[in-house]
Write a protein that holds these residues in place. Structure first.
Motif, PDB file in Angstrom:
ATOM      1  N   GLU A  81     -26.247  51.713-122.701  1.00 12.93           N
ATOM      2  CA  GLU A  81     -25.778  52.974-123.182  1.00 12.93           C
ATOM      3  C   GLU A  81     -26.413  54.080-122.519  1.00 12.93           C
ATOM      4  OE1 GLU A  81     -27.453  53.982-127.275  1.00 12.93           O
ATOM      5  OE2 GLU A  81     -27.171  51.943-127.512  1.00 12.93           O
ATOM      6  N   ALA A  82     -25.741  55.375-122.679  1.00 12.85           N
ATOM      7  CA  ALA A  82     -26.270  56.466-122.271  1.00 12.85           C
ATOM      8  C   ALA A  82     -27.701  56.783-122.532  1.00 12.85           C
ATOM      9  CB  ALA A  82     -25.390  57.656-122.550  1.00 12.85           C
ATOM     10  N   THR A  83     -28.658  56.625-121.869  1.00  9.31           N
ATOM     11  CA  THR A  83     -30.003  56.924-122.345  1.00  9.31           C
ATOM     12  C   THR A  83     -30.372  58.384-121.887  1.00  9.31           C
ATOM     13  OG1 THR A  83     -30.223  54.229-122.094  1.00  9.31           O
ATOM     14  CG2 THR A  83     -32.390  55.771-122.114  1.00  9.31           C
ATOM     15  N   ALA A  84     -31.020  58.867-122.689  1.00  7.22           N
ATOM     16  CA  ALA A  84     -31.195  60.336-122.595  1.00  7.22           C
ATOM     17  C   ALA A  84     -32.547  60.439-121.838  1.00  7.22           C
ATOM     18  CB  ALA A  84     -30.999  61.146-123.939  1.00  7.22           C
ATOM     19  N   VAL A  85     -32.534  61.659-121.090  1.00  3.43           N
ATOM     20  CA  VAL A  85     -33.867  62.031-120.237  1.00  3.43           C
ATOM     21  C   VAL A  85     -34.691  62.966-121.077  1.00  3.43           C
ATOM     22  CG1 VAL A  85     -32.296  61.527-117.959  1.00  3.43           C
ATOM     23  CG2 VAL A  85     -32.562  63.859-119.168  1.00  3.43           C
ATOM     24  N   ASN A 111     -40.558  58.706-122.885  1.00  4.05           N
ATOM     25  CA  ASN A 111     -41.728  58.396-123.251  1.00  4.05           C
ATOM     26  C   ASN A 111     -42.288  56.946-123.002  1.00  4.05           C
ATOM     27  OD1 ASN A 111     -41.288  56.822-125.644  1.00  4.05           O
ATOM     28  ND2 ASN A 111     -41.100  58.956-126.664  1.00  4.05           N
ATOM     29  N   ASP A 112     -43.630  56.571-122.854  1.00  6.32           N
ATOM     30  CA  ASP A 112     -43.807  55.481-122.669  1.00  6.32           C
ATOM     31  C   ASP A 112     -43.562  54.300-123.942  1.00  6.32           C
ATOM     32  OD1 ASP A 112     -44.749  56.320-120.416  1.00  6.32           O
ATOM     33  OD2 ASP A 112     -47.072  56.516-120.997  1.00  6.32           O
ATOM     34  N   THR A 113     -43.441  54.725-125.047  1.00 11.71           N
ATOM     35  CA  THR A 113     -42.992  53.856-126.232  1.00 11.71           C
ATOM     36  C   THR A 113     -41.438  53.292-126.015  1.00 11.71           C
ATOM     37  OG1 THR A 113     -44.352  55.098-127.890  1.00 11.71           O
ATOM     38  CG2 THR A 113     -42.595  53.665-128.717  1.00 11.71           C
ATOM     39  N   GLN A 114     -40.819  53.951-125.537  1.00 14.12           N
ATOM     40  CA  GLN A 114     -39.433  53.725-125.257  1.00 14.12           C
ATOM     41  C   GLN A 114     -39.511  52.573-123.997  1.00 14.12           C
ATOM     42  OE1 GLN A 114     -38.164  57.560-124.514  1.00 14.12           O
ATOM     43  NE2 GLN A 114     -37.633  57.864-126.544  1.00 14.12           N
ATOM     44  N   ASP A 137     -40.504  56.413-133.373  1.00  8.76           N
ATOM     45  CA  ASP A 137     -39.567  55.700-132.859  1.00  8.76           C
ATOM     46  C   ASP A 137     -38.290  56.146-132.469  1.00  8.76           C
ATOM     47  OD1 ASP A 137     -41.155  53.422-133.069  1.00  8.76           O
ATOM     48  OD2 ASP A 137     -40.783  52.954-135.320  1.00  8.76           O
ATOM     49  N   ALA A 138     -38.005  57.269-132.339  1.00  8.33           N
ATOM     50  CA  ALA A 138     -36.905  58.127-131.943  1.00  8.33           C
ATOM     51  C   ALA A 138     -36.623  57.786-130.524  1.00  8.33           C
ATOM     52  CB  ALA A 138     -37.168  59.757-131.836  1.00  8.33           C
ATOM     53  N   GLY A 139     -35.189  57.318-130.231  1.00  5.62           N
ATOM     54  CA  GLY A 139     -34.831  56.864-128.996  1.00  5.62           C
ATOM     55  C   GLY A 139     -35.412  55.479-128.546  1.00  5.62           C
ATOM     56  N   VAL A 140     -36.125  54.612-129.415  1.00  6.77           N
ATOM     57  CA  VAL A 140     -36.640  53.500-129.044  1.00  6.77           C
ATOM     58  C   VAL A 140     -35.659  52.286-129.297  1.00  6.77           C
ATOM     59  CG1 VAL A 140     -38.453  51.799-129.311  1.00  6.77           C
ATOM     60  CG2 VAL A 140     -38.934  54.242-129.409  1.00  6.77           C
ATOM     61  N   PRO A 141     -35.323  51.597-128.214  1.00  5.87           N
ATOM     62  CA  PRO A 141     -34.549  50.278-128.445  1.00  5.87           C
ATOM     63  C   PRO A 141     -35.219  49.544-129.668  1.00  5.87           C
ATOM     64  CG  PRO A 141     -35.434  50.133-126.444  1.00  5.87           C
ATOM     65  CD  PRO A 141     -35.687  51.486-126.765  1.00  5.87           C
ATOM     66  N   GLY A 144     -35.884  67.576-112.983  1.00  9.05           N
ATOM     67  CA  GLY A 144     -37.135  66.845-112.916  1.00  9.05           C
ATOM     68  C   GLY A 144     -37.266  65.735-113.912  1.00  9.05           C
ATOM     69  N   GLN A 145     -36.376  66.151-115.275  1.00  7.24           N
ATOM     70  CA  GLN A 145     -36.388  65.070-116.162  1.00  7.24           C
ATOM     71  C   GLN A 145     -35.428  63.721-115.879  1.00  7.24           C
ATOM     72  OE1 GLN A 145     -34.764  67.459-119.403  1.00  7.24           O
ATOM     73  NE2 GLN A 145     -36.765  68.191-119.999  1.00  7.24           N
ATOM     74  N   PHE A 146     -34.606  63.766-115.138  1.00  5.88           N
ATOM     75  CA  PHE A 146     -33.966  62.834-114.557  1.00  5.88           C
ATOM     76  C   PHE A 146     -34.782  62.059-113.634  1.00  5.88           C
ATOM     77  CE2 PHE A 146     -30.104  64.786-115.907  1.00  5.88           C
ATOM     78  CZ  PHE A 146     -29.052  63.645-116.085  1.00  5.88           C
ATOM     79  N   ALA A 147     -35.652  62.651-112.636  1.00 11.65           N
ATOM     80  CA  ALA A 147     -36.493  61.860-111.924  1.00 11.65           C
ATOM     81  C   ALA A 147     -37.589  61.236-112.652  1.00 11.65           C
ATOM     82  CB  ALA A 147     -36.977  62.859-110.818  1.00 11.65           C
ATOM     83  N   ASP A 148     -38.104  61.774-113.574  1.00 14.85           N
ATOM     84  CA  ASP A 148     -38.898  61.158-114.681  1.00 14.85           C
ATOM     85  C   ASP A 148     -38.468  59.973-115.308  1.00 14.85           C
ATOM     86  OD1 ASP A 148     -41.033  62.780-113.769  1.00 14.85           O
ATOM     87  OD2 ASP A 148     -40.768  64.324-115.758  1.00 14.85           O
TER      88      ASP A 148
END
Length: 363
Positions: free
Chosen positions: A61-65, A80-83, A35-39, A161-165
């Motif tokens: 809020e600032a949401t990390a790539v 990730n897809d869980t987020q 659940d890391a980073g998951v709202p 690439g992480q920003f694009a993803d």
């Protein structure tokens, strides 16, 4: 009609009004595990209450790539897809109640891996869910922060690439606006300023080189973000170093110059803030203190702008828009104090704002 309650159309998207919620970290996500980073329920309540209050656009809020791109281990992410699935619950509610859902995507760079601010905000080590920060150069933000690892050219491409993803996932999560975080001394802002960027390769030195990473990120995001949906960019108009007589700085002149380039690269609106890249500078705050920066960008480039910074009263916000200083206002702390600020503004300005039927008896 009140300027504050006129719809705002960017590309094919129409936002119901020009009262927008600025990104504000909540430091309330799980720091590790699945659940890391998951709202979670806190984030759902936080964002949906402002939608019920009539806010036209809400930026998360600032949401990390990436995990290493978080400001703190307790920040949201979209790597990730869980987020993605958890965000859908929030974006669905916002759309249902007439609010446009937007997401700010970013990488914290050398200011990453810190504790929650109410616990002091100190850098965290690996034994506290922390990690080694990275940056354009091996220069620490201040005496508390560790010296970051200098990014290689290959690592810079990977983060691009992480920003694009992240933008692809944002679309899948139901967001209709994506904002690239280039402000407040985080990674993109670190590359922009000669105060924090001491590189001698193609990403450092000249204005063209220092802005290269920002423009590559914009291009990568614009390539995957739908043509019909708007792209925002948040900028710190100044480091406040030049104003303090304290060495090399990113300046308002630089911001205007970059804004012209961002417009050419497909950015639809500049979110104009300031500061955050240099410790211990004096910032002369006051009501609307950053509005002149936004007004100058708008006047000199024609790029739509949003103004932010101690905008607290409806008449003040109305005046900013009516005078042509900005195209929208972003409220931060004022919306923390009053989730229903838009309703109060509508009453005071004689305007109308959508009311959920459940609240109709109080309209």
């Amino acid at each position: 009609m009140s300027a504050l309650f006129e719809p705002c159309t960017l590309r094919s998207l129409t936002i119901a009004n020009r009262i927008w919620m600025a990104p504000m970290c909540q430091y309330s996500a799980e720091p590790c595990g699945p659940d890391a980073g998951v709202p979670n329920d806190w984030h759902f309540s936080h964002y949906t209450s402002r939608a019920s209050g009539g806010t036209g656009l809400i930026l998360t809020e600032a949401t990390a790539v990436s995990p290493e791109g978080r400001i703190s281990p307790f920040d949201l992410g979209i790597w990730n897809d869980t987020q993605v699935e958890a965000f859908r619950r929030i974006t669905g509610f916002l759309k249902e109640h007439g609010t446009t859902p937007g997401i700010q995507i970013g990488h914290a760079g050398r200011k990453a891996s810190t504790d929650r601010p109410w616990r002091g905000g100190a850098p965290l080590g690996p034994d506290q869910h922390g990690w080694q920060p990275v940056g354009p150069s091996p220069a620490a933000f201040d005496e508390r922060h560790p010296v970051p690892d200098e990014l290689t050219a290959a690592q810079i491409k990977e983060i691009t690439g992480q920003f694009a993803d992240a933008a692809r996932r944002a679309l899948a999560a139901g967001f209709e606006v994506v904002e690239i975080h280039g402000a407040h001394g985080y990674l993109i802002g670190e590359f922009l300023s000669p105060h924090s960027n001491h590189r001698t390769d193609e990403y450092g030195g000249s204005f063209e080189n220092r802005t290269r990473f920002a423009l590559e990120v914009v291009d990568a995001v614009r390539e995957v973000w739908p043509e019909e949906l708007p792209l925002f960019f948040r900028i710190s108009a100044t480091d406040w170093l030049a104003e303090n007589g304290a060495g090399e700085s990113w300046t308002v002149d630089d911001t205007v110059r970059l804004a012209r380039l961002l417009k050419e690269h497909g950015v639809d609106l500049l979110d104009v803030s300031s500061g955050g890249n240099a410790a211990s500078v004096r910032v002369p705050t006051g009501p609307g203190y950053q509005v002149p920066f936004a007004a100058r960008v708008r006047a000199e480039t024609g790029l739509p702008v949003a103004a932010v910074g101690l905008i607290t009263e409806p008449e003040q916000a109305e005046g900013i828009l009516a005078d042509g200083e900005a195209d929208a206002v972003l409220l931060g702390r004022e919306l923390l104090r009053d989730p229903y600020w838009a309703r109060r503004a509508a009453r005071e300005l004689g305007a109308a704002v959508a009311v959920p039927p459940q609240y109709g008896r109080a309209a």
